[in-house]
Design an enzyme around this catalytic site. Structure first.
Site, PDB file in Angstrom:
ATOM      1  CG  ASP A 234     -26.045  -5.823-126.418  1.00 24.90           C
ATOM      2  OD1 ASP A 234     -25.907  -4.815-127.120  1.00 24.90           O
ATOM      3  OD2 ASP A 234     -25.371  -6.046-125.404  1.00 24.90           O
TER       4      ASP A 234
ATOM      5  CE  LYS B  89     -32.253  -1.345-127.586  1.00 25.62           C
ATOM      6  NZ  LYS B  89     -31.560  -2.382-126.840  1.00 25.62           N
ATOM      7  N   GLY B  90     -32.097  -3.081-133.083  1.00 27.92           N
ATOM      8  CA  GLY B  90     -31.771  -2.426-134.349  1.00 27.92           C
ATOM      9  C   GLY B  90     -32.660  -2.912-135.468  1.00 27.92           C
TER      10      GLY B  90
ATOM     11  N   GLY C 281     -25.378   0.222-129.568  1.00 28.32           N
ATOM     12  CA  GLY C 281     -24.905  -0.305-130.835  1.00 28.32           C
ATOM     13  C   GLY C 281     -26.048  -0.984-131.534  1.00 28.32           C
ATOM     14  CG  HIS C 282     -29.397   0.383-132.316  1.00 25.30           C
ATOM     15  ND1 HIS C 282     -30.200   1.473-132.196  1.00 25.30           N
ATOM     16  CD2 HIS C 282     -29.407  -0.219-131.119  1.00 25.30           C
ATOM     17  CE1 HIS C 282     -30.684   1.532-130.960  1.00 25.30           C
ATOM     18  NE2 HIS C 282     -30.208   0.508-130.291  1.00 25.30           N
TER      19      HIS C 282
ATOM     20  CD  GLN D  52     -27.760   2.429-123.491  1.00 24.24           C
ATOM     21  OE1 GLN D  52     -28.548   3.290-123.188  1.00 24.24           O
ATOM     22  NE2 GLN D  52     -26.851   2.605-124.429  1.00 24.24           N
TER      23      GLN D  52
ATOM     24  CB  VAL E 183     -20.255  -0.078-128.596  1.00 23.02           C
ATOM     25  CG1 VAL E 183     -19.336   1.051-128.136  1.00 23.02           C
ATOM     26  CG2 VAL E 183     -21.556   0.498-129.131  1.00 23.02           C
TER      27      VAL E 183
ATOM     28  CG  ASP F 223     -32.078 -17.775-135.414  1.00 23.84           C
ATOM     29  OD1 ASP F 223     -32.654 -16.777-134.936  1.00 23.84           O
ATOM     30  OD2 ASP F 223     -30.912 -17.747-135.834  1.00 23.84           O
TER      31      ASP F 223
ATOM     32  CB  SER G 285     -36.825 -10.974-134.974  1.00 25.77           C
ATOM     33  OG  SER G 285     -35.553 -11.061-135.522  1.00 25.77           O
TER      34      SER G 285
END
Ligand code: IMP
Length: 428
Positions: A13, A16-17, A40-41, A222, A298, A331, A411
């Site tokens: 988490d 990565k997505g 979960g992305h 993961q 997820v 942020d 990011s």
């Protein structure tokens, strides 16, 4: 041009997505090499949000996407994800998606076992309940049904028999009724043509891709600390999540991994059970959870939150040979007056700079913190280094020093373009 392998450097988490989506733009092929639909992305592109669990993120960009042999594949989930994303305008065809014909399947009986074990356990792992662990157990136990078996009724019948011989007593022990082999066979035969449409020797496709000089992005799921060997065992997932798995889980050799990019969140989170030395139970933890919207993609579970743990990430840098880091969610720290970074631990009166393997030692670790000034300005959406307040730059620099790897990407919001690029991993 190098390939790039992206892995989470904490407990998953890390965001990565978005980064994988961003990097997909520069890649020709995107490959998943481990895990399953426990991942979960979330990808935010303009006004569309795509939530992927099993499909490689490259599909959103129309890039050739490969589900490698190291992935445990729930075929029903795969079809439903394909259908769902089609509803958002992304049509998955066999030209776009390759499914390794030697990947193992996750079956309903794996999900049953995963959930029944978690329900019965006094010490839970906190799994996603999607059958990942039991499916990998059957793979290693040489009982698994693989994608290619779907085209061979005889093999399928024999394999189901063998599988049930193993699962029936396990299910009985957990108070579950025996699984229905005929029903399973019928269900598998019903979806076989749809699944087989994507099935190929993925290693061969990738070999051709590599030989033609096209760029490959390996998409980890993961995080390194959930690795079945190197993570906080037994509170881990059931696959190898470190970068080394990119080779074995795709069928390309180790030289193909290229630039290993670790995704690192500017603080720490974890879902599920297990040790977490810098976990916060106070209002700062709440701030991180609320502002960072830390709920599992997820399972929807609230993630546990804590200060940045540089010792953990330093360990991941070593374990995966991370060449550079993408730092995410800086942020979320906006507005916190003082920030803490864990630089190592105290254990039984001595200093220790890594996470020891023993459970007792892991639970007894006391984090050693360094304090830094926070910043009141917003860093959200910053697109150049100069947009960042000096204290934020200082924080990033200190993170780099402590983990022993440079921050090559930053990011600053879920939006694809809110990214500061210091160095292009594909050019390295
Ligand atoms: P499993 O992978 O469902 O067996 O769950 C094992 C552990 O890995 C649990 O702590 C899960 O919460 C964690 N886990 C699995 N997938 C992810 C993920 O994509 N992000 C974060 N944690 C995960």
């Amino acid at each position: 041009m190098a390939n790039v392998t992206v892995i989470g450097a904490q407990w998953g988490d890390e965001g990565k997505g978005k980064l994988v989506d961003w990097l997909s733009n520069r890649a020709d092929v995107v490959v998943r090499f481990q895990g399953g639909h426990n991942a979960g992305h979330t990808l935010v592109v303009g006004d569309q949000t795509y939530k992927l669990s099993l499909l490689p993120s490259g599909v959103v960009q129309g890039k050739l996407s490969v589900i490698g042999n190291g992935v445990a594949v729930d075929p029903w989930h795969l079809l439903s994800e394909i259908e769902k994303i089609a509803g958002q305008g992304i049509v998955i065809t066999p030209d776009l998606l390759v499914l390794a014909d030697n990947a193992c399947l996750i079956l309903p009986l794996h999900r049953d076992l995963d959930q029944a074990r978690e329900a019965a356990a006094t010490k839970k792992i906190g799994t996603t309940g999607r059958g990942i662990g039991p499916a990998y157990e059957d793979k290693v136990g040489r009982r698994a049904i693989r994608v290619a078996d779907l085209e061979d009724r005889e093999a399928l019948v024999a394999k189901i028999d063998r599988l049930l011989a193993h699962h029936t007593p396990l299910r009985a022990g957990l108070g579950l009724p025996p699984a229905d082999g005929d029903a399973l066979l019928a269900e598998l035969e019903a979806i076989a043509p749809k699944i087989l449409a994507y099935a190929k020797p993925a290693w061969l496709t990738l070999d051709e891709v590599a030989k033609s000089g096209r760029r490959i992005l390996f998409e980890g799921a993961q995080g390194a600390l959930l690795d079945v060997d190197h993570g906080t065992y037994p509170y881990v997932t059931s696959s190898n999540t470190v970068a080394g798995q990119a080779a074995a889980g795709s069928g390309l050799g180790p030289r193909s991994a290229g630039f290993v990019l670790g995704i690192v969140k500017a603080y720490t989170t974890r879902v599920g059970e297990g040790p977490f030395p810098t976990e916060l139970f106070d209002e700062v933890g709440q701030h991180l959870g609320t502002v960072g919207r830390e709920f599992g993609t997820v399972t929807g579970r609230a993630r546990r939150c804590g200060w940045f743990d540089a010792a953990l990430v330093r360990q991941s840098v070593a374990l995966s040979g991370i060449a550079g880091v993408a730092l995410t969610k800086l942020d979320v720290l906006d507005g916190l007056q003082t920030l803490k970074i864990c630089t190592g631990y105290r254990l039984d009166g001595r200093d220790i700079g890594y996470l020891p393997a023993g459970l007792k030692a892991q639970a007894a670790l006391e984090p050693v913190y360094e304090e830094m000034d926070g910043w009141s300005e917003s860093t959200q959406g910053a697109r150049t280094w100069k947009d960042l307040p000096a204290a934020a730059v200082k924080y990033v620099r200190r993170v780099e020093e402590l983990i022993g790897a440079p921050v090559v990407l930053l990011s600053t919001s879920p939006e694809r373009d809110d990214t500061i690029l210091m160095r292009d991993p594909f050019q390295d």
